[in-house]
Design a protein around this motif. Structure first.
Motif, PDB file in Angstrom:
ATOM      1  N   GLN A 230       0.813  -1.218   0.000  1.00  0.00           N
ATOM      2  CA  GLN A 230       0.000   0.000   0.000  1.00  0.00           C
ATOM      3  C   GLN A 230       0.849   1.271   0.000  1.00  0.00           C
ATOM      4  OE1 GLN A 230      -2.959  -0.678  -0.596  1.00  0.00           O
ATOM      5  NE2 GLN A 230      -3.105  -2.779   0.110  1.00  0.00           N
ATOM      6  N   ALA A 231       2.131   1.199  -0.341  1.00  0.00           N
ATOM      7  CA  ALA A 231       3.008   2.368  -0.338  1.00  0.00           C
ATOM      8  C   ALA A 231       2.434   3.456  -1.238  1.00  0.00           C
ATOM      9  CB  ALA A 231       4.403   1.990  -0.808  1.00  0.00           C
ATOM     10  N   GLY A 232       2.397   4.684  -0.738  1.00  0.00           N
ATOM     11  CA  GLY A 232       1.863   5.805  -1.489  1.00  0.00           C
ATOM     12  C   GLY A 232       0.377   6.024  -1.264  1.00  0.00           C
ATOM     13  N   LYS A 233      -0.262   5.168  -0.502  1.00  0.00           N
ATOM     14  CA  LYS A 233      -1.695   5.311  -0.222  1.00  0.00           C
ATOM     15  C   LYS A 233      -1.889   6.118   1.048  1.00  0.00           C
ATOM     16  CE  LYS A 233      -2.755   2.414  -3.516  1.00  0.00           C
ATOM     17  NZ  LYS A 233      -3.287   2.805  -4.754  1.00  0.00           N
ATOM     18  N   LYS A 234      -3.018   6.785   1.137  1.00  0.00           N
ATOM     19  CA  LYS A 234      -3.358   7.579   2.315  1.00  0.00           C
ATOM     20  C   LYS A 234      -4.189   6.729   3.270  1.00  0.00           C
ATOM     21  CE  LYS A 234      -3.458  11.748  -0.427  1.00  0.00           C
ATOM     22  NZ  LYS A 234      -4.322  12.782  -0.964  1.00  0.00           N
ATOM     23  N   ALA A 235      -4.053   7.027   4.556  1.00  0.00           N
ATOM     24  CA  ALA A 235      -4.764   6.251   5.566  1.00  0.00           C
ATOM     25  C   ALA A 235      -5.039   7.119   6.785  1.00  0.00           C
ATOM     26  CB  ALA A 235      -3.941   5.030   5.965  1.00  0.00           C
ATOM     27  N   ILE A 236      -5.917   6.613   7.652  1.00  0.00           N
ATOM     28  CA  ILE A 236      -6.251   7.258   8.914  1.00  0.00           C
ATOM     29  C   ILE A 236      -5.595   6.436  10.016  1.00  0.00           C
ATOM     30  CG2 ILE A 236      -8.110   7.992  10.437  1.00  0.00           C
ATOM     31  CD1 ILE A 236      -9.992   7.459   7.942  1.00  0.00           C
ATOM     32  N   LEU A 237      -4.833   7.071  10.878  1.00  0.00           N
ATOM     33  CA  LEU A 237      -4.242   6.379  12.015  1.00  0.00           C
ATOM     34  C   LEU A 237      -5.324   6.207  13.077  1.00  0.00           C
ATOM     35  CD1 LEU A 237      -1.587   5.249  13.153  1.00  0.00           C
ATOM     36  CD2 LEU A 237      -1.236   7.474  14.217  1.00  0.00           C
ATOM     37  N   ILE A 238      -5.671   4.976  13.384  1.00  0.00           N
ATOM     38  CA  ILE A 238      -6.725   4.683  14.343  1.00  0.00           C
ATOM     39  C   ILE A 238      -6.151   4.520  15.743  1.00  0.00           C
ATOM     40  CG2 ILE A 238      -8.548   3.050  14.985  1.00  0.00           C
ATOM     41  CD1 ILE A 238      -9.128   4.653  12.453  1.00  0.00           C
TER      42      ILE A 238
ATOM     43  N   LEU B  52      -8.542  14.084  10.794  1.00  0.00           N
ATOM     44  CA  LEU B  52      -9.922  13.738  10.482  1.00  0.00           C
ATOM     45  C   LEU B  52     -10.845  14.404  11.491  1.00  0.00           C
ATOM     46  CD1 LEU B  52     -11.032  11.929   8.278  1.00  0.00           C
ATOM     47  CD2 LEU B  52     -11.193  10.110   9.928  1.00  0.00           C
ATOM     48  N   GLU B  53     -12.045  14.733  11.079  1.00  0.00           N
ATOM     49  CA  GLU B  53     -13.027  15.314  12.002  1.00  0.00           C
ATOM     50  C   GLU B  53     -13.286  14.333  13.138  1.00  0.00           C
ATOM     51  OE1 GLU B  53     -16.615  16.014   9.875  1.00  0.00           O
ATOM     52  OE2 GLU B  53     -15.603  17.088   8.278  1.00  0.00           O
ATOM     53  N   GLU B  54     -13.580  14.864  14.311  1.00  0.00           N
ATOM     54  CA  GLU B  54     -13.811  14.027  15.488  1.00  0.00           C
ATOM     55  C   GLU B  54     -14.989  13.069  15.294  1.00  0.00           C
ATOM     56  OE1 GLU B  54     -12.170  13.492  18.363  1.00  0.00           O
ATOM     57  OE2 GLU B  54     -10.584  14.691  17.445  1.00  0.00           O
ATOM     58  N   SER B  55     -16.074  13.567  14.683  1.00  0.00           N
ATOM     59  CA  SER B  55     -17.254  12.714  14.505  1.00  0.00           C
ATOM     60  C   SER B  55     -16.948  11.529  13.581  1.00  0.00           C
ATOM     61  CB  SER B  55     -18.413  13.537  13.949  1.00  0.00           C
ATOM     62  OG  SER B  55     -18.064  14.090  12.700  1.00  0.00           O
ATOM     63  N   THR B  56     -16.212  11.779  12.500  1.00  0.00           N
ATOM     64  CA  THR B  56     -15.860  10.719  11.563  1.00  0.00           C
ATOM     65  C   THR B  56     -14.917   9.719  12.220  1.00  0.00           C
ATOM     66  OG1 THR B  56     -16.052  12.310   9.769  1.00  0.00           O
ATOM     67  CG2 THR B  56     -14.958  10.252   9.264  1.00  0.00           C
ATOM     68  N   LEU B  57     -13.929  10.235  12.942  1.00  0.00           N
ATOM     69  CA  LEU B  57     -12.976   9.354  13.617  1.00  0.00           C
ATOM     70  C   LEU B  57     -13.692   8.477  14.636  1.00  0.00           C
ATOM     71  CD1 LEU B  57     -10.109   8.432  14.271  1.00  0.00           C
ATOM     72  CD2 LEU B  57      -9.981  10.301  15.915  1.00  0.00           C
ATOM     73  N   LYS B  58     -14.610   9.052  15.372  1.00  0.00           N
ATOM     74  CA  LYS B  58     -15.349   8.296  16.390  1.00  0.00           C
ATOM     75  C   LYS B  58     -16.167   7.178  15.738  1.00  0.00           C
ATOM     76  CE  LYS B  58     -18.575   8.979  20.237  1.00  0.00           C
ATOM     77  NZ  LYS B  58     -19.144   7.683  20.101  1.00  0.00           N
ATOM     78  N   GLU B  59     -16.805   7.480  14.620  1.00  0.00           N
ATOM     79  CA  GLU B  59     -17.618   6.482  13.919  1.00  0.00           C
ATOM     80  C   GLU B  59     -16.753   5.333  13.392  1.00  0.00           C
ATOM     81  OE1 GLU B  59     -20.926   4.628  12.682  1.00  0.00           O
ATOM     82  OE2 GLU B  59     -20.940   6.541  13.757  1.00  0.00           O
TER      83      GLU B  59
END
Length: 152
Positions: A18-26, A87-94
């Motif tokens: 997945q090198a070069g892909k964007k992600a959200i750190l959970i 990321l917005e708090e609401s999106t991250l929480k979901e």
């Protein structure tokens, strides 16, 4: 130096398939664990990005072009590059709630992981379809960065 790898940070993956892909750190784990002998983090990223949509397209075609493919991965923190976006708090929480419904041990189960990816894909696709128009300077539109393909 302060800790900047906090949950919700948008990151770019530097190594692996997945090198070069964007992600959200959970979840970031600065200490090594029994399973991983290195600092690691759980990320949810976009493997296949949504495509361009024009006014002339019908609803069916728009829905098809705005689908995306999601991946869930546990990886070394040395292999990610944080960005200035969060990321917005609401999106991250979901997203976090959807992941926490599946326990850590069950993430290794192929079927549970597949269901979780499908669930996250539907949520993120709907989030993308309802994004407000605007520049990245707008706080609400910063999640637009996640959904755009990295060009390099």
């Amino acid at each position: 130096m302060g800790k900047f790898l906090k949950p919700g940070r948008l990151v770019v993956l530097l190594a692996g398939r997945q090198a070069g892909k964007k992600a959200i750190l959970i979840k970031a784990n600065e200490e090594s664990t029994k399973d991983a002998k290195f600092p690691n983090g759980l990320v949810v990223g976009i493997q296949r990005y949504p495509r361009k949509v024009t006014k002339r397209m019908g609803q069916k075609q728009i829905r098809k072009r705005t689908t995306l493919k999601v991946f869930i991965k546990q990886l070394n923190l040395n292999h990610i590059m944080p960005t200035r976006y969060r990321l917005e708090e609401s999106t991250l929480k979901e997203v976090r709630d959807r992941i926490e419904r599946v326990k850590e041990a069950e993430l290794k189960n192929v079927e549970k992981r597949k269901d979780l990816r499908k669930n996250l894909r539907k949520y993120l696709a709907e989030k993308y379809r309802t994004l407000p128009a605007g520049s990245l300077a707008d706080k609400k539109a910063q999640s637009r960065f996640l959904f755009s393909k990295l060009r390099f």
